[in-house]
Design a protein around this motif. Structure first.
Motif, PDB file in Angstrom:
ATOM      1  N   CYS A  67     -49.355  16.390  84.254  1.00  9.85           N
ATOM      2  CA  CYS A  67     -49.585  17.209  83.056  1.00  9.85           C
ATOM      3  C   CYS A  67     -51.076  17.367  82.752  1.00  9.85           C
ATOM      4  N   HIS A  72     -50.163  21.068  81.479  1.00  4.12           N
ATOM      5  CA  HIS A  72     -48.843  21.354  80.940  1.00  4.12           C
ATOM      6  C   HIS A  72     -48.990  21.862  79.499  1.00  4.12           C
ATOM      7  N   CYS A  75     -48.188  19.973  76.014  1.00  8.93           N
ATOM      8  CA  CYS A  75     -47.866  18.579  76.316  1.00  8.93           C
ATOM      9  C   CYS A  75     -48.970  17.660  75.820  1.00  8.93           C
ATOM     10  N   TRP A 117     -42.664  18.713  85.653  1.00  9.40           N
ATOM     11  CA  TRP A 117     -43.813  18.099  85.001  1.00  9.40           C
ATOM     12  C   TRP A 117     -43.621  16.595  84.951  1.00  9.40           C
ATOM     13  N   CYS A 119     -44.289  14.437  82.773  1.00 10.35           N
ATOM     14  CA  CYS A 119     -43.753  13.868  81.532  1.00 10.35           C
ATOM     15  C   CYS A 119     -42.225  13.938  81.502  1.00 10.35           C
TER      16      CYS A 119
HETATM   17 ZN   LIG Z   1     -46.164  17.210  80.246  1.00  8.82          ZN
END
Ligand SMILES: [Zn+2]
Length: 141
Positions: A67, A72, A75, A117, A119
């Motif tokens: 990320c 991202h 994020c 991603w 995360c």
């Molecule tokens: Zn992320």
């Protein structure tokens, strides 16, 4: 403190870049494996962006994006270090532009691009369902 953290994050990211078969890529592969997807690890090198997973049967490639480096959107991991802001912004812009080029190159070659991603790995069940839906697999454990 912020600088120390970003330095650690940087070296962590660098270690990941050195070895693609550890960490997030490996977790994503294991989720796909459990969904019954079959893939080989050596076939990605000839494709733009060297995708982390190539699912030939699904005409799909999976890119696992950090990320921070790949920015991202929205994020909390996509922070910007407090010092050398300009050079960071420049670096980030280049990364995002490269991702865009890679995606369109892959799509021109007829591949569907699935971005995971990093995360998302905090919620493996949710990620598994999303991948199952995309690949039309049953999300069994
Ligand atoms: Zn992320």
């Amino acid at each position: 403190m912020a600088d120390r953290l970003s330095r650690e994050r940087r070296s962590w990211n660098m270690s990941r870049i050195r070895n693609k078969n550890t960490g997030p890529e490996r977790q994503v592969r294991s989720i796909l494996h459990r969904l019954g997807c079959r893939f080989r690890l050596k076939s990605a090198g000839r494709l733009p962006g060297t995708p982390d997973v190539v699912l030939r049967r699904h005409q799909s490639v999976v890119l696992v994006h950090g990320c921070f480096w790949h920015r991202h959107t929205g994020c909390k991991e996509a922070t910007t270090p407090k010092s050398n802001v300009d050079s960071w912004m420049d670096k980030f812009a280049k990364n995002v532009a490269r991702d865009r080029r890679t995606n369109s190159a892959l799509m021109r070659l007829g591949w569907r691009v699935i971005v995971v991603w990093e995360c998302e790995l905090a919620h493996p069940h949710r990620l598994r369902s999303r991948l199952a839906r995309l690949l039309k697999k049953r999300p069994i454990a």
